[in-house]
Scaffold this active site. Structure first.
Site, mmCIF file in Angstrom:
data_model
loop_
_atom_site.group_PDB
_atom_site.id
_atom_site.type_symbol
_atom_site.label_atom_id
_atom_site.label_comp_id
_atom_site.label_asym_id
_atom_site.label_seq_id
_atom_site.Cartn_x
_atom_site.Cartn_y
_atom_site.Cartn_z
ATOM 1 N N ASN A 9 6.556 21.365 7.986
ATOM 2 C CA ASN A 9 6.576 21.473 6.496
ATOM 3 C C ASN A 9 5.359 20.586 5.954
ATOM 4 O OD1 ASN A 9 6.834 21.614 3.746
ATOM 5 N ND2 ASN A 9 8.854 20.676 3.638
ATOM 6 N N TRP A 10 4.210 21.270 5.678
ATOM 7 C CA TRP A 10 3.241 20.339 5.150
ATOM 8 C C TRP A 10 3.345 19.673 3.847
ATOM 9 C CZ3 TRP A 10 -1.858 23.485 7.288
ATOM 10 C CH2 TRP A 10 -1.810 23.372 8.537
ATOM 11 N N GLU A 98 13.230 18.119 -2.139
ATOM 12 C CA GLU A 98 12.271 17.785 -3.327
ATOM 13 C C GLU A 98 12.079 18.845 -4.654
ATOM 14 O OE1 GLU A 98 9.137 17.530 -0.474
ATOM 15 O OE2 GLU A 98 10.326 15.459 0.561
ATOM 16 N N GLY A 174 10.785 11.053 4.959
ATOM 17 C CA GLY A 174 9.776 10.271 4.288
ATOM 18 C C GLY A 174 10.021 8.722 4.555
ATOM 19 N N GLY A 235 8.115 16.948 8.733
ATOM 20 C CA GLY A 235 7.240 16.834 7.449
ATOM 21 C C GLY A 235 6.153 16.196 7.877
ATOM 22 N N GLY A 236 6.001 14.830 7.954
ATOM 23 C CA GLY A 236 4.882 13.981 8.095
ATOM 24 C C GLY A 236 4.282 13.999 9.502
HETATM 25 P P1 13P Z 1 9.528 13.912 6.989
HETATM 26 O O1 13P Z 1 9.534 14.532 8.194
HETATM 27 O O2 13P Z 1 8.290 13.628 6.385
HETATM 28 O O3 13P Z 1 10.563 12.981 6.833
HETATM 29 O O4 13P Z 1 9.931 15.168 5.919
HETATM 30 C C1 13P Z 1 11.220 15.806 6.463
HETATM 31 C C2 13P Z 1 11.025 17.107 5.591
HETATM 32 O O5 13P Z 1 11.519 16.919 4.414
HETATM 33 C C3 13P Z 1 11.061 18.377 6.109
HETATM 34 O O6 13P Z 1 11.306 19.543 5.146
#
Ligand code: 13P
Length: 256
Positions: A9-10, A98, A174, A235-236
């Protein structure tokens, strides 16, 4: 047996065609021989066409991060599932925390989007998860149960079979603070129990449940080794081809 699925997930990063192309051109050769794991990149709308151009004839599928539940009309700023289908999108993340927290998306709205995505043959990756205060107040299972009941309202077993659930504890997103494999597994088992009650055992056993929240190349393997964790939504660590590749390899190794 459930095939693990890794979603990158960018979010609102990697949104220009050049940076998307650069990342993917590095990733494609790294993962080209992996057929044991489904791989999806969910990118901003501005680069979905770039993904379509770069990823055709590869084993990486295209995902969107949101969509609207109508096909056409006066919905300024929204994206129709028809537009997504037309550019090769196969998956769509719905109900990310989010979207829920910042953009105030309700379970009822997410439910409408899920139904529309399924009707259009898009595979929804539906996110659920609790806030830190809710976990600390021992309300995690209550929240998860509510989200499952509301977001999957009026769906039948056949529809459920095309859904992927992502358990993303919001306190782990995050933050660098991952749920331990045991904490995640406990909730995944609980989700499967709810799916069994709501649908049946076969449906509960076949649905893939990803974990999401600060997954990285180091912690991925222990998470994916858990019986009920079928990959992750990343995510990251999905922004760099190397770290995403390590995570995909961890999912491949975990095949149960
Ligand atoms: P992170 O891996 O940056 O914690 O994000 C997770 C996320 O929200 C994937 O949808």
């Amino acid at each position: 047996m459930r095939k693990p699925i890794i979603g990158g997930n960018w979010k609102m990063n990697r949104g220009t065609p050049q940076e998307a192309k650069d990342m993917l051109e590095r990733l494609v050769p790294l993962v080209k021989d992996i057929d044991t794991v489904d791989i999806v990149i969910a990118a901003p709308f501005t680069v979905l066409v770039t993904l379509y151009d770069t990823l055709s004839n590869t084993n990486i599928k295209i995902g969107a991060q949101n969509m609207y539940f109508e096909e056409k009309g006066a919905f300024t700023g929204e994206i129709s599932p028809i537009f997504l289908k037309d550019i090769g999108v196969e998956y769509v993340i719905l109900g990310h925390s989010e979207r829920r927290d910042i953009f105030k998306e309700s379970d009822a709205l997410i439910n409408k989007k899920i139904k529309k995505a399924l009707a259009m043959d898009l595979k929804p990756i539906v996110c659920i998860g609790e806030h830190l205060e809710e976990r600390e107040a021992n309300k995690t299972t209550e929240i998860i149960k509510y989200q499952i009941n509301e977001t999957f309202k009026d769906l039948d077993k056949d529809e459920m079979s095309n859904i992927i659930i992502a358990y993303e504890p919001i306190w782990a997103i995050g933050t660098g603070k991952t749920a331990t494999p045991e904490q995640a597994e406990e909730i995944h088992v609980f989700i499967r129990k709810l799916l069994d009650q709501k649908f049946d055992r076969e449906t509960a056993d076949s649905i893939r449940i990803q974990y999401g929240g600060s997954i990285n190349a180091k912690n991925a393997e222990d998470l994916f080794n858990k019986e009920n964790i079928d990959g992750g939504l990343v995510g990251g660590a999905s922004l760099q081809s190397d770290s995403l590749f390590q995570i995909i390899k961890a999912a491949d190794k975990s095949i149960k």
